[in-house]
Motif scaffolding. Structure first.
Motif, PDB file in Angstrom:
ATOM      1  N   ARG A  40       0.815  -1.224   0.000  1.00 16.57           N
ATOM      2  CA  ARG A  40       0.000   0.000   0.000  1.00 16.57           C
ATOM      3  C   ARG A  40       0.850   1.277   0.000  1.00 16.57           C
ATOM      4  NH1 ARG A  40      -5.292  -0.716  -0.062  1.00 16.57           N
ATOM      5  NH2 ARG A  40      -5.668   1.331   0.817  1.00 16.57           N
ATOM      6  N   LYS A  41       2.079   1.161  -0.466  1.00 16.07           N
ATOM      7  CA  LYS A  41       2.930   2.350  -0.600  1.00 16.07           C
ATOM      8  C   LYS A  41       2.444   3.228  -1.752  1.00 16.07           C
ATOM      9  CE  LYS A  41       6.114   1.229   2.490  1.00 16.07           C
ATOM     10  NZ  LYS A  41       6.311   1.953   3.717  1.00 16.07           N
ATOM     11  N   ASN A  42       1.665   2.650  -2.665  1.00 15.33           N
ATOM     12  CA  ASN A  42       1.115   3.450  -3.759  1.00 15.33           C
ATOM     13  C   ASN A  42       0.138   4.509  -3.242  1.00 15.33           C
ATOM     14  OD1 ASN A  42      -0.603   1.222  -3.113  1.00 15.33           O
ATOM     15  ND2 ASN A  42      -1.787   1.618  -4.954  1.00 15.33           N
ATOM     16  N   ASP A  43      -0.478   4.261  -2.087  1.00 15.64           N
ATOM     17  CA  ASP A  43      -1.365   5.252  -1.465  1.00 15.64           C
ATOM     18  C   ASP A  43      -0.565   6.328  -0.728  1.00 15.64           C
ATOM     19  OD1 ASP A  43      -3.613   3.883  -2.369  1.00 15.64           O
ATOM     20  OD2 ASP A  43      -3.737   2.659  -0.551  1.00 15.64           O
ATOM     21  N   ILE A  44       0.583   5.945  -0.207  1.00 21.04           N
ATOM     22  CA  ILE A  44       1.416   6.889   0.541  1.00 21.04           C
ATOM     23  C   ILE A  44       2.186   7.801  -0.414  1.00 21.04           C
ATOM     24  CG2 ILE A  44       3.353   7.081   2.159  1.00 21.04           C
ATOM     25  CD1 ILE A  44       2.443   4.304   3.247  1.00 21.04           C
ATOM     26  N   TYR A  45       2.640   7.235  -1.556  1.00 18.30           N
ATOM     27  CA  TYR A  45       3.426   7.983  -2.538  1.00 18.30           C
ATOM     28  C   TYR A  45       2.710   7.950  -3.896  1.00 18.30           C
ATOM     29  CZ  TYR A  45       6.954   7.010   1.014  1.00 18.30           C
ATOM     30  OH  TYR A  45       7.639   6.892   2.194  1.00 18.30           O
ATOM     31  N   PRO A  46       1.550   8.593  -4.022  1.00 21.35           N
ATOM     32  CA  PRO A  46       0.785   8.476  -5.269  1.00 21.35           C
ATOM     33  C   PRO A  46       1.477   9.072  -6.495  1.00 21.35           C
ATOM     34  CG  PRO A  46      -0.184  10.145  -3.844  1.00 21.35           C
ATOM     35  CD  PRO A  46       0.887   9.451  -3.050  1.00 21.35           C
ATOM     36  N   LEU A  47       2.201  10.151  -6.327  1.00 19.39           N
ATOM     37  CA  LEU A  47       2.879  10.746  -7.486  1.00 19.39           C
ATOM     38  C   LEU A  47       4.071   9.906  -7.935  1.00 19.39           C
ATOM     39  CD1 LEU A  47       2.721  14.547  -6.578  1.00 19.39           C
ATOM     40  CD2 LEU A  47       1.272  13.261  -8.151  1.00 19.39           C
ATOM     41  N   VAL A  48       4.780   9.316  -7.006  1.00 21.51           N
ATOM     42  CA  VAL A  48       5.882   8.421  -7.353  1.00 21.51           C
ATOM     43  C   VAL A  48       5.332   7.193  -8.072  1.00 21.51           C
ATOM     44  CG1 VAL A  48       7.717   6.947  -6.427  1.00 21.51           C
ATOM     45  CG2 VAL A  48       7.331   9.222  -5.449  1.00 21.51           C
ATOM     46  N   PHE A  49       4.223   6.661  -7.564  1.00 22.52           N
ATOM     47  CA  PHE A  49       3.602   5.495  -8.193  1.00 22.52           C
ATOM     48  C   PHE A  49       3.119   5.843  -9.597  1.00 22.52           C
ATOM     49  CE2 PHE A  49       0.038   2.453  -8.748  1.00 22.52           C
ATOM     50  CZ  PHE A  49       0.788   1.291  -8.700  1.00 22.52           C
ATOM     51  N   LEU A  50       2.583   7.047  -9.780  1.00 21.73           N
ATOM     52  CA  LEU A  50       2.149   7.482 -11.103  1.00 21.73           C
ATOM     53  C   LEU A  50       3.332   7.548 -12.068  1.00 21.73           C
ATOM     54  CD1 LEU A  50      -0.074   8.538 -12.971  1.00 21.73           C
ATOM     55  CD2 LEU A  50       0.397  10.823 -12.079  1.00 21.73           C
ATOM     56  N   LEU A  51       4.464   8.052 -11.617  1.00 24.40           N
ATOM     57  CA  LEU A  51       5.659   8.086 -12.468  1.00 24.40           C
ATOM     58  C   LEU A  51       6.108   6.683 -12.865  1.00 24.40           C
ATOM     59  CD1 LEU A  51       7.931  10.845 -10.900  1.00 24.40           C
ATOM     60  CD2 LEU A  51       6.816  10.873 -13.124  1.00 24.40           C
ATOM     61  N   ILE A  52       6.042   5.760 -11.933  1.00 25.53           N
ATOM     62  CA  ILE A  52       6.433   4.378 -12.233  1.00 25.53           C
ATOM     63  C   ILE A  52       5.474   3.777 -13.258  1.00 25.53           C
ATOM     64  CG2 ILE A  52       6.633   2.057 -11.247  1.00 25.53           C
ATOM     65  CD1 ILE A  52       7.627   3.469  -8.655  1.00 25.53           C
ATOM     66  N   LYS A  53       4.171   4.003 -13.088  1.00 23.95           N
ATOM     67  CA  LYS A  53       3.197   3.491 -14.055  1.00 23.95           C
ATOM     68  C   LYS A  53       3.424   4.097 -15.439  1.00 23.95           C
ATOM     69  CE  LYS A  53      -0.749   4.387 -12.163  1.00 23.95           C
ATOM     70  NZ  LYS A  53      -2.182   4.441 -11.796  1.00 23.95           N
ATOM     71  N   LEU A  54       3.719   5.384 -15.488  1.00 21.61           N
ATOM     72  CA  LEU A  54       3.987   6.026 -16.779  1.00 21.61           C
ATOM     73  C   LEU A  54       5.222   5.424 -17.442  1.00 21.61           C
ATOM     74  CD1 LEU A  54       3.233   9.759 -15.949  1.00 21.61           C
ATOM     75  CD2 LEU A  54       1.956   8.271 -17.496  1.00 21.61           C
ATOM     76  N   ALA A  55       6.254   5.185 -16.662  1.00 15.80           N
ATOM     77  CA  ALA A  55       7.482   4.593 -17.211  1.00 15.80           C
ATOM     78  C   ALA A  55       7.216   3.187 -17.744  1.00 15.80           C
ATOM     79  CB  ALA A  55       8.568   4.557 -16.140  1.00 15.80           C
TER      80      ALA A  55
END
Length: 113
Positions: A40-55
């Motif tokens: 559930r780190k994707n909830d804590i760091y949503p912008l970082v997770f978004l960057l990873i998904k984009l990559a």
């Protein structure tokens, strides 16, 4: 505004990942994204997770566009640029999705039209 938040999230994310043993043995962005969802780190760091998904999706999107342009070049060169947009779109669709069209029986197409 978002850049400031992203900068803070990235700094905290790096510290958090270095101190968490669950993230030490990961190999690649795909595994990182999966582990972030599991913990559930994707909830804590949503912008970082978004960057990873984009990559992760960028290479797929780029390959699809390149494949479409490659098909367009093949078809346009073959017909020496004598076709209109509608005809070219129909030809591109059948060329790009040829695996699907090859699985359809020709007699079904003849019956339909």
């Amino acid at each position: 505004m978002y850049l400031i938040i992203l900068d803070i999230q990235i700094e905290n994310f790096i510290v958090d990942m270095k101190s968490n043993d669950a993230f030490m043995s990961l190999k690649g962005l795909g595994e990182l994204a999966q582990k972030m969802v599991e913990t559930r780190k994707n909830d804590i760091y949503p912008l970082v997770f978004l960057l990873i998904k984009l990559a992760l999706t960028l290479s797929i999107a780029t390959a699809t566009v390149e494949r479409a342009f490659s098909a367009m070049n093949i078809i346009k060169n073959h017909l020496h640029n004598r076709m209109g947009d509608s005809w070219m779109n129909d030809c591109l669709l059948t060329y790009i999705e040829k695996d699907i069209f090859n699985s359809i029986d020709n007699s079904l197409i003849v019956q339909r039209f």
